[in-house]
Write a protein that holds these residues in place. Sequence first.
Motif, mmCIF file in Angstrom:
data_model
loop_
_atom_site.group_PDB
_atom_site.id
_atom_site.type_symbol
_atom_site.label_atom_id
_atom_site.label_comp_id
_atom_site.label_asym_id
_atom_site.label_seq_id
_atom_site.Cartn_x
_atom_site.Cartn_y
_atom_site.Cartn_z
ATOM 1 N N THR A 285 0.854 -1.199 0.000
ATOM 2 C CA THR A 285 0.000 0.000 0.000
ATOM 3 C C THR A 285 0.886 1.243 0.000
ATOM 4 O OG1 THR A 285 -0.068 0.035 2.425
ATOM 5 C CG2 THR A 285 -1.832 -1.184 1.281
ATOM 6 N N ILE A 286 0.252 2.385 -0.175
ATOM 7 C CA ILE A 286 0.982 3.651 -0.147
ATOM 8 C C ILE A 286 0.058 4.733 0.388
ATOM 9 C CG2 ILE A 286 0.402 4.475 -2.489
ATOM 10 C CD1 ILE A 286 3.478 5.160 -2.704
ATOM 11 N N ARG A 287 0.634 5.829 0.855
ATOM 12 C CA ARG A 287 -0.139 6.934 1.418
ATOM 13 C C ARG A 287 -0.444 7.977 0.339
ATOM 14 N NH1 ARG A 287 0.624 6.884 7.047
ATOM 15 N NH2 ARG A 287 0.439 4.687 7.635
ATOM 16 N N PRO A 288 -1.521 8.754 0.483
ATOM 17 C CA PRO A 288 -1.881 9.761 -0.526
ATOM 18 C C PRO A 288 -0.831 10.845 -0.692
ATOM 19 C CG PRO A 288 -3.722 9.365 0.982
ATOM 20 C CD PRO A 288 -2.531 8.669 1.561
ATOM 21 N N GLN A 289 -0.107 11.165 0.387
ATOM 22 C CA GLN A 289 0.869 12.254 0.317
ATOM 23 C C GLN A 289 2.200 11.822 -0.292
ATOM 24 O OE1 GLN A 289 -0.526 10.995 3.025
ATOM 25 N NE2 GLN A 289 0.897 10.819 4.758
ATOM 26 N N ALA A 290 2.360 10.538 -0.554
ATOM 27 C CA ALA A 290 3.569 10.077 -1.230
ATOM 28 C C ALA A 290 3.577 10.614 -2.664
ATOM 29 C CB ALA A 290 3.623 8.552 -1.226
ATOM 30 N N THR A 291 4.736 10.519 -3.316
ATOM 31 C CA THR A 291 4.866 11.049 -4.665
ATOM 32 C C THR A 291 5.014 9.920 -5.686
ATOM 33 O OG1 THR A 291 7.277 11.188 -4.580
ATOM 34 C CG2 THR A 291 6.023 13.094 -3.760
ATOM 35 N N LEU A 292 4.879 10.314 -6.951
ATOM 36 C CA LEU A 292 5.108 9.352 -8.024
ATOM 37 C C LEU A 292 6.514 8.776 -7.916
ATOM 38 C CD1 LEU A 292 4.436 7.907 -10.656
ATOM 39 C CD2 LEU A 292 5.013 10.002 -11.884
ATOM 40 N N GLY A 293 7.473 9.601 -7.516
ATOM 41 C CA GLY A 293 8.830 9.105 -7.329
ATOM 42 C C GLY A 293 8.891 7.984 -6.313
#
Length: 329
Positions: A285-293
Amino acid sequence: MNALTAFSHLPDTRAADWFFEVIERERDALTVFLDGEHTGLSGIIALLAAQTRPIIFTGIGKSGHICAKLAATFSSLGTAAVFLNAAEAVHGDLGAVEPQSVVIVLSNSGSTEEIMRILPLIKARGCTTIGIVGRAGSPLARAVDHLILAQIDREADHIGMAPTSSTTLHLAIGDALAVAVSRMRGFTRENFLQHHPAGLLGRRMIPVAALMRQGDDLPIVEPATDLLDLLAVMSAKRMGAACVVDEVGILLGLVVDGDIRRHLQAGPKVAGVNAGMLMQTDPQTIRPQATLGDVLVMRQGASAQWLVLPVIDEAHRLQGMLHINDLKG
């Protein structure tokens, strides 16, 4: 007779030998520098890291081209820098040099006329000078406040005259300074990407929240959703997967096409099979504030080649989903 015909009698292996000979000589120049003693480097790096004014790089000819590249590298790594052409400086460009600035001077000979002409003018402004110079006893080496001796045995070309080994060494020293200064200033990967808003680097700063699918576009089911209804949801949303959530939206697991295929291959049982039985209980999973990078980094490595990625908040509530196709710009 064209150029290819004129040189067709030369063996290819000989030309390749010339090619690698240059690289070997330039490598040797770097090795000699690394094996030498270079006192004062820590102080030079600290001096550069403390600057609030743009750092000035100056040189002429091939050294000038290296200066322009190094100024760009320093700037991209968070330390403002500009290039001043030494020949143009006496015709008005010296106005770019603010009092108390740090000026880095590049010269292999250490006696370049244009540089020696402007050096007293630079010092008169209270500037601190750093020389990356090829000859220890040269006028420039004696005149600068701080010296990085970049001495070479010879240039790498066949006549020993074209700036090759010297410019390679100057470039490597400048790059090393830029990186060391950047690290001392606490410059981060995020800072770097902010300095490159265009192209791929710029796209890497896009937040996951701006890329993810959400709302009615999400394939969402409950643990008790039976296999046929699960297939209907997955087919309708066209993501090849479905997120399994509880009554308050907490992500419980993920079902992908492969999970269903593996179940059916093991035995064609459909009745009584539900999403809770098929789901992966610990998907990436990932958080919404993470970036495409951040997402692209996650995809590195054979074990991380996911096609869909649930996006969750701190409470593990589902916020959206990313599909591999959403990453393409």
